[in-house]
Design an enzyme around this catalytic site. Structure first.
Site, PDB file in Angstrom:
ATOM      1  N   LYS A 121       0.822  -1.217   0.000  1.00 43.39           N
ATOM      2  CA  LYS A 121       0.000   0.000   0.000  1.00 43.39           C
ATOM      3  C   LYS A 121       0.857   1.269   0.000  1.00 43.39           C
ATOM      4  O   LYS A 121       0.360   2.338  -0.375  1.00 43.39           O
ATOM      5  CB  LYS A 121      -0.959   0.011   1.188  1.00 43.39           C
ATOM      6  CG  LYS A 121      -0.328   0.121   2.555  1.00 43.39           C
ATOM      7  CD  LYS A 121      -1.381   0.067   3.653  1.00 43.39           C
ATOM      8  CE  LYS A 121      -0.766   0.149   5.042  1.00 43.39           C
ATOM      9  NZ  LYS A 121      -0.051   1.417   5.286  1.00 43.39           N
ATOM     10  N   ASP A 122       2.126   1.158   0.413  1.00 41.41           N
ATOM     11  CA  ASP A 122       3.017   2.320   0.424  1.00 41.41           C
ATOM     12  C   ASP A 122       3.752   2.522  -0.904  1.00 41.41           C
ATOM     13  O   ASP A 122       4.367   3.567  -1.109  1.00 41.41           O
ATOM     14  CB  ASP A 122       4.074   2.174   1.528  1.00 41.41           C
ATOM     15  CG  ASP A 122       3.481   2.212   2.922  1.00 41.41           C
ATOM     16  OD1 ASP A 122       2.404   2.809   3.103  1.00 41.41           O
ATOM     17  OD2 ASP A 122       4.094   1.615   3.834  1.00 41.41           O
TER      18      ASP A 122
ATOM     19  N   ARG B 209      -8.271   8.398   3.283  1.00 43.72           N
ATOM     20  CA  ARG B 209      -9.236   7.393   2.829  1.00 43.72           C
ATOM     21  C   ARG B 209     -10.147   6.960   3.974  1.00 43.72           C
ATOM     22  O   ARG B 209     -11.378   6.908   3.812  1.00 43.72           O
ATOM     23  CB  ARG B 209      -8.479   6.168   2.280  1.00 43.72           C
ATOM     24  CG  ARG B 209      -9.370   4.973   1.949  1.00 43.72           C
ATOM     25  CD  ARG B 209      -8.521   3.744   1.611  1.00 43.72           C
ATOM     26  NE  ARG B 209      -7.638   3.360   2.714  1.00 43.72           N
ATOM     27  CZ  ARG B 209      -8.030   2.616   3.739  1.00 43.72           C
ATOM     28  NH1 ARG B 209      -9.268   2.187   3.833  1.00 43.72           N
ATOM     29  NH2 ARG B 209      -7.159   2.301   4.697  1.00 43.72           N
TER      30      ARG B 209
ATOM     31  N   ARG C 160       0.198  10.154  14.127  1.00 46.35           N
ATOM     32  CA  ARG C 160       1.377   9.681  13.406  1.00 46.35           C
ATOM     33  C   ARG C 160       2.245   8.856  14.337  1.00 46.35           C
ATOM     34  O   ARG C 160       2.038   8.797  15.534  1.00 46.35           O
ATOM     35  CB  ARG C 160       2.196  10.860  12.856  1.00 46.35           C
ATOM     36  CG  ARG C 160       1.560  11.655  11.730  1.00 46.35           C
ATOM     37  CD  ARG C 160       1.474  10.881  10.417  1.00 46.35           C
ATOM     38  NE  ARG C 160       2.716  10.231  10.079  1.00 46.35           N
ATOM     39  CZ  ARG C 160       3.754  10.818   9.521  1.00 46.35           C
ATOM     40  NH1 ARG C 160       3.730  12.107   9.249  1.00 46.35           N
ATOM     41  NH2 ARG C 160       4.842  10.112   9.218  1.00 46.35           N
TER      42      ARG C 160
ATOM     43  N   CYS D 287      -1.851   8.857  -1.508  1.00 48.79           N
ATOM     44  CA  CYS D 287      -2.361   8.986  -0.142  1.00 48.79           C
ATOM     45  C   CYS D 287      -3.098  10.299   0.067  1.00 48.79           C
ATOM     46  O   CYS D 287      -3.779  10.481   1.071  1.00 48.79           O
ATOM     47  CB  CYS D 287      -1.237   8.833   0.878  1.00 48.79           C
ATOM     48  SG  CYS D 287      -0.105  10.234   0.949  1.00 48.79           S
TER      49      CYS D 287
END
Length: 400
Positions: free
Chosen positions: A165-166, A218, A236, A329
């Site tokens: 996903k990154d 998302r 984070r 993203c």
């Protein structure tokens, strides 16, 4: 043609074509003494030097004269991998989850190739270093991958393990996806603060005004679409840091990837695996993507022991969907995929940043048409209103 900027200490002789401002090819004797790639200097004797997929092998010189080479015709160079020898070098981010993932790949390779030495090189990325700014404000072009790819292109490592996903959907010209591992549960997980978990079991149970932590646009957009009365706050840090912030009372709940929690042994912290009817997962979520140098058939063959064809087909469709939408993203894009009777069904959604609008649709095609399926679904949702949403997002996020 793969373009590489570097310099060597003198004119070079090789069987492949060198193009530069002041020399095309010349013969001499000696060996390469220094090569600069970007800001990093690599010292060599007469051994092999790799620049992405291009190999400079036993280059010779006589004159101690600086030569700047601007491009290498890689089509004229044999595709040869550093892992043709005994060692396999893996590049990884330094986080606990990233290292767990890389160590898992390493264990699979060690089991399959017991005669090979396998090692991991831990590398810090921009996304690991900037922890006080929301991801969407940093910019998503290689946020967690660029530094790893630099080392891969330079030949410092032979492969790089990513959370898929990154990994951006458009890879550098000299790199390719060598394998996709079997997907772990791709769902999003609701993790409620310990003192509240007996009271709130699902996203529906959270009271109006509950503070939910997530750094994903998302997730925020989809949860806002479902629960407009919740308050979303950025969070984070690595997984342990996020859980600590939750436990200390900064949030009532946070949303994380189920796969990461379970891989690191925090499966008992999952309060609810959020249904896909509420949040579609990120492109590639739950799978690992292993990046290699383009044309490196030897390494790709080694990685066949961890490649999972079904997951790869699903992720090819998802990544094609995002690539066609030019998303990252900074864009709330969610997907889910199902394979049944040789057919792949892809569901994809594009949402506005405020979560007030959602364009969602599904399409089905044979598994071997996965990439085309993703492209066609992206065009379908664009025509249904996603184009306007994307234009608004790109205007609001100039880093795109």
């Amino acid at each position: 043609m793969a373009f590489v900027s570097f310099s060597i200490a003198a004119p070079a002789r090789s069987s492949f074509e060198l193009r530069s401002r002041n020399v095309s090819s010349s013969s001499a004797a000696g060996s390469v003494s220094r090569v600069d790639v970007g800001q990093k200097e690599f010292l060599h004797g007469s051994g092999k030097v790799l620049f992405g997929s291009a190999g400079l092998s036993q280059a010779k010189f006589t004159a101690r004269k600086e030569l700047h080479v601007f491009a290498i015709d890689t089509a004229a160079i044999p595709k040869e991998s550093l892992v043709a020898g005994e060692k396999i070098r893996i590049g990884s981010r330094k986080s606990m989850l990233a290292m767990w993932q890389s160590e898992w790949v390493m264990s699979c390779l060690q089991k399959a190739y017991p005669d090979r030495e396998v090692s991991i090189m831990a590398i810090s990325t921009k996304g690991d270093k900037i922890l006080d700014v929301p991801l969407a404000k940093i910019g998503d072009k290689g946020l967690f991958t660029k530094e790893l790819e630099v080392e891969l292109s330079a030949g410092t490592v032979d492969l790089v393990v990513h959370s898929l996903k990154d990994l951006q959907t458009n890879l550098p010209d000299d790199l390719q996806l060598g394998a996709v591992t079997e997907r772990h549960d791709p769902s999003d997980a609701l993790v409620v603060r310990p003192d509240l978990k007996d009271k709130y079991k699902t996203i529906d149970d959270l009271p109006a005004g509950a503070i939910v932590g997530t750094s994903s646009l998302r997730r925020i957009a989809q949860l806002r679409y479902y629960r407009k009365d919740l308050i979303f706050k950025d969070v984070r840090g690595n997984l342990q840091t996020r859980l600590k912030k939750l436990d200390e009372g900064e949030y009532d709940a946070i949303v994380l990837a189920t796969a990461g929690l379970e891989r690191l042994g925090y499966g008992d912290r999952v309060t609810q695996k959020i249904p896909s009817s509420i949040t579609l997962h990120a492109v590639g979520q739950g799978a690992l993507g292993i990046e290699i140098r383009n044309g490196d058939a030897a390494t790709e063959k080694l990685l066949s022991v961890v490649n999972h064809p079904e997951t790869r087909s699903k992720c090819e469709a998802e990544r094609a969907f995002m690539r066609e939408l030019e998303g990252g993203c900074q864009v709330p894009i969610g997907v889910t995929t199902v394979i049944e009777n040789g057919n792949l069904t892809l569901t994809g959604a594009v949402l506005s940043l405020d979560g007030l609008r959602c364009v969602k649709d599904s399409m089905t095609a044979p598994v071997d048409k996965a990439e085309q399926l993703g492209i066609e679904l992206a065009r379908k949702v664009r025509a249904a209103g996603a184009t306007e949403i994307l234009a608004e997002i790109y205007r609001a996020t100039p880093l795109h």
